[in-house]
Design an enzyme around this catalytic site. Structure first.
Site, short mmCIF file in Angstrom:
data_model
loop_
_atom_site.label_atom_id
_atom_site.label_comp_id
_atom_site.label_asym_id
_atom_site.label_seq_id
_atom_site.Cartn_x
_atom_site.Cartn_y
_atom_site.Cartn_z
N ASP A 279 -13.10 -22.52 -11.75
CA ASP A 279 -14.04 -21.89 -12.99
C ASP A 279 -15.10 -22.53 -12.67
O ASP A 279 -16.02 -21.84 -13.46
CB ASP A 279 -13.23 -22.01 -13.99
CG ASP A 279 -11.97 -21.18 -14.02
OD1 ASP A 279 -11.92 -19.79 -13.69
OD2 ASP A 279 -10.77 -21.55 -14.61
N HIS B 229 -7.06 -30.07 -13.26
CA HIS B 229 -5.94 -29.53 -12.90
C HIS B 229 -4.64 -30.05 -12.96
O HIS B 229 -4.55 -31.07 -12.47
CB HIS B 229 -6.77 -28.91 -11.53
CG HIS B 229 -5.62 -27.57 -11.10
ND1 HIS B 229 -4.56 -27.62 -10.61
CD2 HIS B 229 -6.32 -26.49 -11.17
CE1 HIS B 229 -4.17 -26.37 -10.24
NE2 HIS B 229 -5.08 -25.52 -10.58
N1 COA Z 1 -12.33 -32.36 -19.91
C1 COA Z 1 -11.91 -33.49 -20.49
N2 COA Z 1 -11.00 -34.39 -20.23
C2 COA Z 1 -9.95 -33.49 -19.63
C3 COA Z 1 -10.10 -32.51 -19.01
C4 COA Z 1 -11.34 -31.77 -19.14
N3 COA Z 1 -11.56 -30.60 -18.47
N4 COA Z 1 -8.67 -32.05 -18.47
C5 COA Z 1 -8.11 -33.01 -18.42
N5 COA Z 1 -8.59 -33.89 -19.27
C6 COA Z 1 -8.03 -35.05 -19.56
C7 COA Z 1 -6.92 -35.06 -20.96
O1 COA Z 1 -7.77 -34.97 -22.03
C8 COA Z 1 -5.98 -36.12 -20.42
O2 COA Z 1 -6.82 -37.19 -20.98
P1 COA Z 1 -5.88 -38.48 -21.58
O3 COA Z 1 -4.61 -39.03 -20.71
O4 COA Z 1 -6.93 -39.64 -21.91
O5 COA Z 1 -5.32 -38.00 -22.69
C9 COA Z 1 -5.93 -36.30 -19.01
O6 COA Z 1 -7.11 -35.83 -18.56
C10 COA Z 1 -4.71 -35.27 -18.61
O7 COA Z 1 -5.07 -33.89 -18.92
P2 COA Z 1 -4.14 -32.71 -19.50
O8 COA Z 1 -4.52 -31.91 -20.44
O9 COA Z 1 -2.56 -33.43 -19.80
O10 COA Z 1 -3.84 -32.00 -18.23
P3 COA Z 1 -2.82 -30.56 -17.90
O11 COA Z 1 -2.51 -30.78 -16.63
O12 COA Z 1 -1.92 -30.57 -18.89
O13 COA Z 1 -3.84 -29.52 -18.01
C11 COA Z 1 -5.66 -28.25 -17.55
C12 COA Z 1 -4.77 -29.09 -16.87
C13 COA Z 1 -6.57 -27.56 -16.42
C14 COA Z 1 -5.32 -27.17 -18.69
C15 COA Z 1 -6.62 -29.24 -18.33
O14 COA Z 1 -7.41 -30.07 -17.22
C16 COA Z 1 -7.90 -28.34 -18.93
O15 COA Z 1 -7.92 -28.44 -20.07
N6 COA Z 1 -9.23 -28.28 -18.34
C17 COA Z 1 -10.27 -27.50 -18.83
C18 COA Z 1 -10.00 -26.06 -18.95
C19 COA Z 1 -10.13 -25.49 -17.60
O16 COA Z 1 -10.84 -25.76 -16.77
N7 COA Z 1 -9.07 -24.75 -17.02
C20 COA Z 1 -8.95 -23.97 -15.64
C21 COA Z 1 -7.82 -24.47 -14.86
S1 COA Z 1 -7.99 -23.72 -13.18
#
Ligand code: COA
Length: 379
Positions: free
Chosen positions: A316, A265
């Site tokens: 979710d 998140h």
């Molecule tokens: N699975 C695996 N790795 C994840 C992850 C996940 N669900 N969510 C974050 N990470 C990792 C990223 O790859 C990144 O790793 P790194 O630093 O090694 O590259 C790190 O955690 C930071 O993630 P980031 O994507 O920059 O976070 P964000 O704040 O931009 O995105 C979300 C937040 C929610 C979009 C992201 O966690 C995600 O894509 N989650 C899955 C989709 C989801 O469940 N969405 C519903 C949100 S309520």
């Protein structure tokens, strides 16, 4: 000589992380807590209903008994789809993603609302009520139309949670399932400046109408990084299939830098309070309905994600198994999210207009400069 282009030296806040884009008093996240209008999500989930929570989000206070009765009655009065709208809905293809259909359906709804362009606060409140009452019916109408079934008339004296199941299946729903679903609606109703609420506010800030702002929000919610994650979670669980494959699947996904849906998140780094509540609901409901293996598999994945990557589940993750146990088709999980979040979107749009300034950020220039046009025959 061409004028030098301005250069923005400051760092770009990619994804607007940490950027404060407006003041708000609708909902607020502090650490691992979430509140709506000052009430914790745990308190509301345990004691409120979706209808009462919606009143709270729009009016900044809990209703009295008489006010709640009136609010429910007003919602009930809007709980129908007009023949013109139904005729239009029947012309839409149903072999598309339900969120694509919902986007068009809400847009079509605006076409039949005589108040669509009325920007007065009173009309916007009436339209909010209308959209909230009808969005659930649109979701179930989609499922019935694609299955070539007649639409089921809602029961206006019953809750939206009840009417979701009633208009989806045309059979009397189990009261415990209705209660659990109602709590899900409360948990999804608002979430501070989430991606779709921000999209709604951006559209509203140009003084476009409330339907257009809600359609923008639906478009934003559709994406798998936002609302689209819940259905992806269930597909993932089904793909994993058996308990013994859960941990290796997670390891493999993380090794290959695949995002595991339902985890992580932007704001919560110490856990999403809604996920904790949904986890308990998933445990209880899957056990009651003879599907506890889905909860157990989710629990294993949750454990593996925490150990391997330090990532915690978001709203979710456990909502997927709650909906699956209820027998809800997987591809309408995100539309259900919309049917609940519309209460929050409307609150945000109305709040935006109370203190509006058009959103218009800048981009940091990275392109070419000072080119001179070359006639096409000389390129
Ligand atoms: N699975 C695996 N790795 C994840 C992850 C996940 N669900 N969510 C974050 N990470 C990792 C990223 O790859 C990144 O790793 P790194 O630093 O090694 O590259 C790190 O955690 C930071 O993630 P980031 O994507 O920059 O976070 P964000 O704040 O931009 O995105 C979300 C937040 C929610 C979009 C992201 O966690 C995600 O894509 N989650 C899955 C989709 C989801 O469940 N969405 C519903 C949100 S309520």
């Amino acid at each position: 000589m061409a004028e030098a282009l301005p250069v923005y030296e400051g760092a770009v806040d990619k994804g607007l992380e940490g950027v404060v884009a407006c003041t708000t008093s609708i909902s607020f996240i502090v650490g691992a807590t979430l509140n709506y209008r000052g009430y914790t999500i745990e308190d509301l989930a345990a004691n409120s209903t979706f209808e009462e929570t919606t009143f709270l989000l729009w009016n900044d206070r809990l209703p009295t008994k008489a006010e709640l009765e009136k609010f429910r009655k007003d919602l009930g009065a809007e709980m129908s789809l007009s023949p013109e709208l139904v005729a239009t809905l029947k012309t839409l293809p149903t072999n598309v993603h339900p969120m694509a259909w919902l986007r068009s359906a809400v847009s079509a709804m605006a076409m039949f609302d005589k108040e669509a362009q009325d920007m007065s606060p009173e009309a916007n409140l009436r339209k909010s009520l209308r959209m909230t009452a009808k969005m659930t019916l649109l979701v179930t109408a989609f499922d019935r139309l694609r299955n070539k079934k007649d639409l089921v008339a809602p029961k206006p004296d019953k809750s939206l949670a009840y009417n979701f199941f009633w208009t989806l299946n045309g059979t009397e729903p189990d009261p415990e399932i209705v209660k659990t679903f109602d709590t899900c609606l409360i948990l999804h109703a608002d979430h501070e400046l989430n991606n779709s609420a921000f999209a709604a506010r951006v559209t509203a800030s140009s003084l476009s109408d409330i339907y257009s702002a809600v359609v923008s929000a639906i478009c934003a919610l559709k994406g798998p990084l936002h609302g689209g994650a819940n259905e992806q979670v269930m597909h993932m669980l089904k793909e994993i299939g058996t308990m013994d494959k859960a941990r290796p699947w997670v390891e493999d996904a993380l090794n290959n830098k695949v995002k595991v849906m339902g985890f992580g998140h932007r704001v919560y780094k110490n856990g999403d309070p809604r996920a904790k509540i949904l986890r308990q609901m998933s445990d209880r409901l899957t056990a009651k309905l003879g599907q506890h293996h889905w909860f157990e598999m989710s629990d294993l994945i949750d454990d593996a994600m925490q150990n391997k990557k330090g990532l915690l589940p978001n709203v979710d993750f456990y909502s997927a198994t709650v909906y699956y146990a209820m027998g809800i088709p997987i591809d309408i999980y995100t539309p259900i999210f919309a049917a609940s979040r519309v209460a929050g979107w409307d609150a945000h749009i109305m709040e935006q207009w109370k203190n509006n300034r058009i959103y218009r950020p800048r981009g940091k220039w990275q392109g070419k400069e000072n080119l001179t046009y070359t006639p096409i025959e000389k390129r």
